[in-house]
Design an enzyme around this catalytic site. Structure first.
Site, short mmCIF file in Angstrom:
data_model
loop_
_atom_site.label_atom_id
_atom_site.label_comp_id
_atom_site.label_asym_id
_atom_site.label_seq_id
_atom_site.Cartn_x
_atom_site.Cartn_y
_atom_site.Cartn_z
NE ARG B 15 -1.26 2.83 2.45
CZ ARG B 15 -0.81 4.05 2.69
NH1 ARG B 15 -0.88 5.00 1.75
NH2 ARG B 15 -0.26 4.35 3.85
CB CYS B 239 13.15 7.08 -7.36
SG CYS B 239 14.00 8.50 -6.80
#
Lengths: 284, 284
Positions: B15, B239
């Site tokens: 999540r 990233c």
């Protein structure tokens, strides 16, 4: 937790770092690197090694590097692990020497083809002469936590080497996690015992960031009362062509860590950044 | 130093991790990831978010993910930051919910276009209904140490949110270094104060590895008595296309750290390695 007011960072990039990079760095570039570093506020820099050039071609320029370091007027350290090396260093008016011995028999044999006993015997001679010449003596215990050949290294293995170093007059002893496998628990326990057993010795922690536990290990070492740390600009000394990958903990990272924790290093971030950029440019 | 016998690692990759990756991951792949994770021994996994799909398209499959998690029979957590989300989660028989509020006004406004006051008011409603349904409640304090907009975050800013969470019945509170700028000193000091001020709350430390200080921060949190840590498989949440770069501390690294320190996590390295390889393969 214990956070000292200040620590000392010893810059080992130009010697320990570069020695472990496979790409040759020209002497003029090394001098430039040392010059950049000398402007950062770092108090001591390891700039030369007087081991035989055949053994470590990267360090063949010890005489020139020592002369340049003298010129700059910086406090620098040169590696002199045997009497021949020491003789050359004395001629070059080196102010501070360093020796190293591995804590495991296998590493010592593979690294310098000598037993621990033989290495220590040579160190004793080196120490004696260095003391007679009023040189400061730094001694490294390599593989101070674990060894690529023998696995975990016991406290007794480290103690044996430290005892010799102390008896023969080392001013400070740098215990290295040379293969980067230490963790905060063993770091805390090992340095705590060393400080208990050798209250008169200044210990230095020398970490590699192989598993990215180097900063955690630094914090653990602080808790054991260690306040001197070796580090290498741009993490030099790791993978060839990839500074910082798995080598020495980087000086930049260490200074940031201490700055963030409000622990004084005396090193200026801006000047350090310039030195870092230059060090990285050597491998681009 | 204090090294507890065991800690709990809460896996937030499916999540919190995926939500912060820009590349969309198909529901079937997410299920596979959760299945891999369920075999590692990790006790709790955050697997779904019931925020509106328009706000977070990556999490549009909350109903399916909750159904799958129920099927697997794992203890999982779903994000339900408002009453609508909670309503959907209850229909899906979610066993444990999570909410979040930022410690700074600017972050809260930018992140969810609501003031801290408004967010806390909504949380109170969520908590009340969740408690009535016997759900376990986890609450996140985002930007618990510093904020990209406001800089350093004061203890009082964090305390204000924690106080609300406690008063309204949170079972545990995860304090996050959401932008990865914390250091071991502030981590130790902040968690020590929180534990003093809220002795009945179970605190969780949630670190990002932006400056590579995450493991050092974990060690500092241990010293403050924290024994629950959020982490993300493969460091998901950093990233885009570069898992682990600057995002959540990775579960693999955290488990290795604790294993090396002989602190029990209940997580098996081999199964974790498989989950890690799978997570990384999603971005290759």
């Amino acid at each position: 937790m214990f956070f000292p007011k200040e620590v000392e960072i010893i810059e080992v990039g130009p010697r320990d770092g570069l020695q472990n990079e496979s790409m040759f760095v020209a002497t003029e570039k090394k001098k430039e690197l040392v010059k950049f570093l000398s402007k950062t506020g770092v108090r001591r820099i390891e700039t030369a090694s007087f081991v035989h050039p055949k053994a470590v071609p990267q360090m063949a320029d010890a005489v020139e590097m020592a002369a340049f370091s003298n010129e700059l007027g910086i406090e620098y350290i040169a590696l002199t692990p045997n009497m021949k090396a020491l003789g050359r260093a004395i001629e070059c008016k080196v102010p501070q020497i360093a020796v190293f011995v591995g804590a495991t028999e296998t590493f010592n044999q593979k690294n310098i083809r000598a037993s621990i006993e033989e290495s220590l015997a040579e160190c004793n001679l080196v120490f004696k002469k260095a003391k007679a010449c009023n040189l400061k003596i730094r001694a490294y215990v390599s593989m101070g936590f674990s060894c690529p050949y023998e696995g975990n290294v016991s406290y007794e293995q480290v103690k044996r080497v430290v005892e010799h170093f102390e008896k023969n007059g080392a001013d400070e002893i740098s215990v290295g996690d040379t293969n980067g496998q230490a963790n905060p628990r063993i770091v805390y326990e090992r340095f705590s015992r060393l400080k208990d057993d050798f209250p008169n010795i200044e210990f230095v922690a020398h970490f590699h960031d192989t598993n990215h536990f180097a900063y955690a290990n630094v914090v653990a070492a602080l808790q054991a009362g260690i306040s001197k740390f070796d580090s290498s600009i741009a993490g030099l000394g790791g993978c060839p062509f990839s500074p910082g990958a798995t080598g020495n903990v980087s000086t930049e990272g260490l200074v940031k860590l201490f700055d963030d924790m409000k622990i004084e290093t005396g090193i200026h971030q801006d000047a350090l950044h310039e030195a870092s950029q230059f060090a990285k440019s050597l491998f681009m």
